[in-house]
Design a protein around this motif. Structure first.
Motif, PDB file in Angstrom:
ATOM      1  N   LEU A  29      11.776  -4.236 -10.341  1.00 47.72           N
ATOM      2  CA  LEU A  29      10.772  -5.092  -9.707  1.00 47.72           C
ATOM      3  C   LEU A  29      10.595  -4.727  -8.234  1.00 47.72           C
ATOM      4  O   LEU A  29       9.461  -4.607  -7.746  1.00 47.72           O
ATOM      5  N   VAL A  30      11.699  -4.528  -7.535  1.00 46.20           N
ATOM      6  CA  VAL A  30      11.616  -4.169  -6.111  1.00 46.20           C
ATOM      7  C   VAL A  30      10.920  -2.817  -5.940  1.00 46.20           C
ATOM      8  O   VAL A  30      10.046  -2.661  -5.079  1.00 46.20           O
ATOM      9  N   LEU A  31      11.289  -1.838  -6.765  1.00 44.87           N
ATOM     10  CA  LEU A  31      10.638  -0.527  -6.672  1.00 44.87           C
ATOM     11  C   LEU A  31       9.142  -0.624  -6.972  1.00 44.87           C
ATOM     12  O   LEU A  31       8.321   0.026  -6.316  1.00 44.87           O
ATOM     13  N   THR A  32       8.775  -1.443  -7.942  1.00 46.15           N
ATOM     14  CA  THR A  32       7.361  -1.608  -8.283  1.00 46.15           C
ATOM     15  C   THR A  32       6.595  -2.278  -7.145  1.00 46.15           C
ATOM     16  O   THR A  32       5.470  -1.874  -6.821  1.00 46.15           O
ATOM     17  N   ILE A  33       7.188  -3.277  -6.529  1.00 44.90           N
ATOM     18  CA  ILE A  33       6.528  -3.950  -5.403  1.00 44.90           C
ATOM     19  C   ILE A  33       6.370  -2.979  -4.232  1.00 44.90           C
ATOM     20  O   ILE A  33       5.326  -2.959  -3.562  1.00 44.90           O
ATOM     21  N   LEU A  34       7.388  -2.156  -3.989  1.00 45.67           N
ATOM     22  CA  LEU A  34       7.278  -1.155  -2.923  1.00 45.67           C
ATOM     23  C   LEU A  34       6.170  -0.146  -3.227  1.00 45.67           C
ATOM     24  O   LEU A  34       5.404   0.236  -2.332  1.00 45.67           O
ATOM     25  N   GLU A  35       6.081   0.279  -4.485  1.00 46.20           N
ATOM     26  CA  GLU A  35       5.004   1.201  -4.871  1.00 46.20           C
ATOM     27  C   GLU A  35       3.637   0.561  -4.645  1.00 46.20           C
ATOM     28  O   GLU A  35       2.714   1.201  -4.134  1.00 46.20           O
ATOM     29  N   LEU A  36       3.505  -0.686  -5.033  1.00 40.25           N
ATOM     30  CA  LEU A  36       2.240  -1.396  -4.854  1.00 40.25           C
ATOM     31  C   LEU A  36       1.898  -1.533  -3.373  1.00 40.25           C
ATOM     32  O   LEU A  36       0.750  -1.317  -2.966  1.00 40.25           O
ATOM     33  N   ALA A  37       2.888  -1.865  -2.560  1.00 36.43           N
ATOM     34  CA  ALA A  37       2.654  -2.003  -1.118  1.00 36.43           C
ATOM     35  C   ALA A  37       2.231  -0.667  -0.512  1.00 36.43           C
ATOM     36  O   ALA A  37       1.307  -0.613   0.317  1.00 36.43           O
ATOM     37  N   LEU A  38       2.874   0.414  -0.929  1.00 39.38           N
ATOM     38  CA  LEU A  38       2.483   1.733  -0.419  1.00 39.38           C
ATOM     39  C   LEU A  38       1.083   2.112  -0.888  1.00 39.38           C
ATOM     40  O   LEU A  38       0.309   2.706  -0.138  1.00 39.38           O
ATOM     41  N   GLY A  39       0.755   1.776  -2.126  1.00 36.65           N
ATOM     42  CA  GLY A  39      -0.590   2.049  -2.632  1.00 36.65           C
ATOM     43  C   GLY A  39      -1.651   1.291  -1.853  1.00 36.65           C
ATOM     44  O   GLY A  39      -2.706   1.837  -1.521  1.00 36.65           O
ATOM     45  N   LEU A  40      -1.378   0.032  -1.547  1.00 37.66           N
ATOM     46  CA  LEU A  40      -2.326  -0.744  -0.742  1.00 37.66           C
ATOM     47  C   LEU A  40      -2.411  -0.199   0.682  1.00 37.66           C
ATOM     48  O   LEU A  40      -3.489  -0.205   1.292  1.00 37.66           O
ATOM     49  N   THR A  41      -1.294   0.280   1.202  1.00 38.56           N
ATOM     50  CA  THR A  41      -1.310   0.898   2.528  1.00 38.56           C
ATOM     51  C   THR A  41      -2.208   2.128   2.530  1.00 38.56           C
ATOM     52  O   THR A  41      -3.007   2.322   3.452  1.00 38.56           O
ATOM     53  N   ILE A  42      -2.092   2.943   1.498  1.00 36.62           N
ATOM     54  CA  ILE A  42      -2.958   4.123   1.384  1.00 36.62           C
ATOM     55  C   ILE A  42      -4.420   3.696   1.308  1.00 36.62           C
ATOM     56  O   ILE A  42      -5.292   4.292   1.944  1.00 36.62           O
ATOM     57  N   TYR A  43      -4.687   2.648   0.559  1.00 34.32           N
ATOM     58  CA  TYR A  43      -6.061   2.158   0.424  1.00 34.32           C
ATOM     59  C   TYR A  43      -6.627   1.748   1.780  1.00 34.32           C
ATOM     60  O   TYR A  43      -7.748   2.109   2.133  1.00 34.32           O
ATOM     61  N   PHE A  44      -5.845   1.003   2.549  1.00 34.56           N
ATOM     62  CA  PHE A  44      -6.344   0.536   3.841  1.00 34.56           C
ATOM     63  C   PHE A  44      -6.414   1.666   4.865  1.00 34.56           C
ATOM     64  O   PHE A  44      -7.258   1.642   5.759  1.00 34.56           O
ATOM     65  N   ILE A  45      -5.545   2.660   4.739  1.00 29.53           N
ATOM     66  CA  ILE A  45      -5.642   3.824   5.625  1.00 29.53           C
ATOM     67  C   ILE A  45      -6.940   4.576   5.335  1.00 29.53           C
ATOM     68  O   ILE A  45      -7.634   5.015   6.250  1.00 29.53           O
TER      69      ILE A  45
END
Length: 149
Positions: A29-45
């Motif tokens: 769960l923690v790894l998945t949340i981190l992946e999602l957060a990084l994906g959203l970071t890429i989106y906003f970048i």
């Protein structure tokens, strides 16, 4: 001497197994949340005026590493390969790695074929035909209320 039936979860082995599954759940769960957060970071970048491409590539690399870590953790816990000997682990992991190589090789071959088609096997340069380009429809002419004399 009669043996009393035991219910699932009452023996020490069952309790340890359930704890191991919950631990795996929380780690995944923690790894998945981190992946999602990084994906959203890429989106906003990417939404910015000047996206930092090297940062995006680094973040994508981290996401791939997290994904591989999750895959190996799932294999270790739920396929019970973490408790096996190294030879057994390699007998499962090596075909999986060969399958990844297989996919990469065929993608590269398909790309090569795409660029070599209709070029006499690479003798002349690949030039796409005009039909392969997307041409937007012309804008409609604006109507004018002025009278022409």
């Amino acid at each position: 001497m009669s043996v009393e039936p035991t219910h699932l979860g009452t023996t020490p082995e069952d309790v340890a197994h359930v704890k191991r599954i919950w631990k795996a759940f929380w780690i995944l769960l923690v790894l998945t949340i981190l992946e999602l957060a990084l994906g959203l970071t890429i989106y906003f970048i990417d939404l910015g005026a000047n996206p930092n491409e090297s940062l995006v590539l680094v973040l994508k690399g981290v996401i791939i590493i997290f994904t591989l870590a999750k895959a190996f953790y799932i294999i270790s816990i739920f396929m019970h390969l973490g408790d096996e000997i190294r030879t057994m682990i390699m007998s499962v992991a090596l075909p999986a790695l060969l399958f990844v190589w297989f996919i990469i090789a065929f993608l590269a071959d398909g790309s090569s074929f795409k660029h070599l088609r209709n070029t006499d096997a690479g003798i002349r340069k690949y030039e796409p035909t005009p039909q392969q380009f997307h041409h937007p429809a012309p804008a409609p002419a604006e109507k004018s209320d002025k009278k022409l004399d």
